[in-house]
Design a protein around this motif. Sequence first.
Motif, short mmCIF file in Angstrom:
data_model
loop_
_atom_site.label_atom_id
_atom_site.label_comp_id
_atom_site.label_asym_id
_atom_site.label_seq_id
_atom_site.Cartn_x
_atom_site.Cartn_y
_atom_site.Cartn_z
N ARG A 128 0.81 -1.21 0.00
CA ARG A 128 0.00 0.00 0.00
C ARG A 128 0.85 1.26 0.00
O ARG A 128 0.41 2.33 -0.43
CB ARG A 128 -0.93 0.00 1.22
N LEU A 129 2.07 1.14 0.50
CA LEU A 129 2.99 2.29 0.53
C LEU A 129 3.88 2.33 -0.71
O LEU A 129 4.71 3.23 -0.84
CB LEU A 129 3.86 2.22 1.79
N GLY A 130 3.75 1.35 -1.58
CA GLY A 130 4.58 1.30 -2.78
C GLY A 130 6.02 0.94 -2.51
O GLY A 130 6.93 1.38 -3.23
N LEU A 131 6.26 0.11 -1.48
CA LEU A 131 7.61 -0.25 -1.08
C LEU A 131 7.75 -1.77 -1.05
O LEU A 131 6.75 -2.50 -0.97
CB LEU A 131 7.93 0.33 0.30
N PRO A 132 8.99 -2.29 -1.08
CA PRO A 132 9.19 -3.74 -1.10
C PRO A 132 8.89 -4.38 0.25
O PRO A 132 8.93 -3.73 1.30
CB PRO A 132 10.68 -3.90 -1.45
N ASP A 133 8.58 -5.67 0.23
CA ASP A 133 8.45 -6.44 1.46
C ASP A 133 9.82 -6.73 2.05
O ASP A 133 10.85 -6.65 1.37
CB ASP A 133 7.75 -7.78 1.18
N GLY A 134 9.83 -7.10 3.33
CA GLY A 134 11.05 -7.61 3.96
C GLY A 134 12.01 -6.59 4.50
O GLY A 134 13.09 -6.95 4.97
N TRP A 135 11.68 -5.30 4.45
CA TRP A 135 12.58 -4.29 4.99
C TRP A 135 12.37 -4.15 6.50
O TRP A 135 11.39 -4.61 7.07
CB TRP A 135 12.30 -2.93 4.34
N THR A 136 13.33 -3.49 7.14
CA THR A 136 13.17 -3.14 8.55
C THR A 136 12.38 -1.84 8.66
O THR A 136 12.21 -1.10 7.68
CB THR A 136 14.53 -2.96 9.23
N ALA A 137 11.90 -1.56 9.88
CA ALA A 137 11.17 -0.31 10.10
C ALA A 137 12.04 0.90 9.77
O ALA A 137 11.54 1.91 9.23
CB ALA A 137 10.69 -0.24 11.54
N GLU A 138 13.34 0.81 10.08
CA GLU A 138 14.25 1.93 9.79
C GLU A 138 14.35 2.18 8.29
O GLU A 138 14.39 3.33 7.84
CB GLU A 138 15.63 1.66 10.37
N GLN A 139 14.37 1.11 7.49
CA GLN A 139 14.42 1.29 6.03
C GLN A 139 13.14 1.93 5.52
O GLN A 139 13.18 2.82 4.66
CB GLN A 139 14.65 -0.07 5.36
N TYR A 140 12.00 1.46 6.02
CA TYR A 140 10.74 2.07 5.60
C TYR A 140 10.66 3.53 6.03
O TYR A 140 10.16 4.39 5.30
CB TYR A 140 9.55 1.29 6.20
N TRP A 141 11.18 3.82 7.23
CA TRP A 141 11.19 5.21 7.74
C TRP A 141 11.94 6.13 6.78
O TRP A 141 11.44 7.18 6.40
CB TRP A 141 11.80 5.21 9.13
N HIS A 142 13.15 5.73 6.40
CA HIS A 142 13.94 6.59 5.51
C HIS A 142 13.28 6.69 4.14
O HIS A 142 13.27 7.77 3.53
CB HIS A 142 15.35 6.03 5.39
N ALA A 143 12.74 5.59 3.63
CA ALA A 143 12.09 5.64 2.32
C ALA A 143 10.87 6.55 2.34
O ALA A 143 10.65 7.32 1.39
CB ALA A 143 11.70 4.22 1.90
N LEU A 144 10.08 6.48 3.39
CA LEU A 144 8.89 7.34 3.48
C LEU A 144 9.27 8.81 3.59
O LEU A 144 8.60 9.68 3.02
CB LEU A 144 8.04 6.92 4.68
N ARG A 145 10.33 9.10 4.31
CA ARG A 145 10.76 10.49 4.46
C ARG A 145 11.35 11.04 3.17
O ARG A 145 11.24 12.24 2.88
CB ARG A 145 11.78 10.61 5.60
N GLU A 146 11.99 10.18 2.39
CA GLU A 146 12.63 10.63 1.15
C GLU A 146 11.64 10.69 -0.01
O GLU A 146 11.86 11.45 -0.96
CB GLU A 146 13.78 9.68 0.78
N ASN A 147 10.58 9.90 0.05
CA ASN A 147 9.64 9.80 -1.07
C ASN A 147 8.30 10.44 -0.74
O ASN A 147 7.26 9.85 -0.95
CB ASN A 147 9.44 8.31 -1.44
N GLN A 148 8.35 11.66 -0.19
CA GLN A 148 7.11 12.37 0.10
C GLN A 148 6.50 12.89 -1.21
O GLN A 148 7.23 13.29 -2.12
CB GLN A 148 7.39 13.55 1.04
N PRO A 149 5.19 12.98 -1.33
CA PRO A 149 4.24 12.44 -0.35
C PRO A 149 4.02 10.95 -0.59
O PRO A 149 4.01 10.50 -1.73
CB PRO A 149 2.97 13.24 -0.64
N TYR A 150 3.87 10.19 0.48
CA TYR A 150 3.58 8.77 0.33
C TYR A 150 2.08 8.58 0.17
O TYR A 150 1.28 9.48 0.45
CB TYR A 150 4.12 7.97 1.51
N PRO A 151 1.68 7.40 -0.32
CA PRO A 151 0.24 7.17 -0.55
C PRO A 151 -0.56 7.41 0.71
O PRO A 151 -0.11 7.10 1.81
CB PRO A 151 0.20 5.70 -0.97
N PRO A 152 -1.75 7.98 0.58
CA PRO A 152 -2.57 8.28 1.78
C PRO A 152 -3.01 6.99 2.47
O PRO A 152 -3.53 6.08 1.84
CB PRO A 152 -3.77 9.05 1.21
#
Length: 396
Positions: A128-152
């Motif tokens: 739903r966030l357009g990101l790969p499976d299997g990452w850590t929370a820290e990886q998702y955190w950085h990806a979400l901050r870098e790829n604003q805006p993320y899906p609602p």
Amino acid sequence: MTSPDLREKWSAARVRAAHQAPYLATALLSLDPVMVTGTSGELRRFPTDPGWHVYVGIEELARQSVQEVAFWLVHQVTHLLRAHARRYPGGVLEPQREEQHTWNLATDAEINDDLPPDLPPEPATPARLGLPDGWTAEQYWHALRENQPYPPIAPGDCGSGCDGLPRAWDHDLPPAISPTTARLTALDTARRIRERLNAQDDVPAGWRRWADQLLEPSVNWRHHLSAKVRHGLTQAAGRVDYTYRRPSRRAAALPGVVLPSLRQALPSVTVLIDTSGSITETMLARALAEVTGVLGAVGIGRRLLTVITCDARAYRPQTLTRISDLHLDGGGGTDLRAGFAAALATRPPPDLIVAITDGRTPWPHHPPRTRVIVALLDPAGRAPEWAETVRVGGAS
């Protein structure tokens, strides 16, 4: 007080949660319910706090089905077992609501990447966030901050059990279980996962990874780090070059011909230090002292040792006579890519880079040609596959 029907519903939801994930049974039974009224909507996720209290909104318990409540219990106990509150990378002195929301999404993505498709509509998944499976929370955190805006995604709050920051509904209660008991509960859960895997193959991949990380045999990190650094120096020192500063011993066999000799230079080393706000000075001092001790023992003098501190940007390189001369610039966010860029921009580039970090940072996408050793200060942190990693602990 809740009605007998709601108490029965609560018990049924906890039993259903334990049936769905039997390896979490001990952890689920460790949750201490705190009944709260008058907060309809705010407690729809049945949030927890770091003391293992779960806040049960009476209105939400009446509204949601047993299956929904069971889902949220599994979800919330996962936040606690995976220590998401301790891992929170955002600000704590002046916390920003956007940071908390982003971290909640990131931790939800880490939890929900391998759950069945019949989820409630609210939780975030990597898809739903357009990101790969299997990452850590820290990886998702950085990806979400870098790829604003993320899906609602529908806003939700998993409470202080997710980020450690107090909520209005938190009660000033003694912890339901002590930190030691919480650690033992996590270890028991990891062992139950291993036992479940021996019996049948129905444990999600995320839980398998978590159990493997938690149950990996402990090692003396000082010996391990020393061995890695020495090996890296040996590999770098093995490179030789030709020089005409000193004639070759074989020159006498060829009169009139000037032959070069082989020169083996001492390797140069850059120590890259993560000085973001999440780093504790105690662990940083231990790791840095160990690295510099090894370098001194093998003859790497201060002329060949460069230290670069880095948070979200790299600071000026330092050459040190003593460790006490080190000036730790930084204290903000984390992006070690800037530090790697600064280290590799020196001419000639270092033969070895030792990065001391908690791993809560984006890493260069491509491995540098220079050998890299990562001293990982946080067991929940992440290091790239192309680096040699030593997990630095507090013991031994």
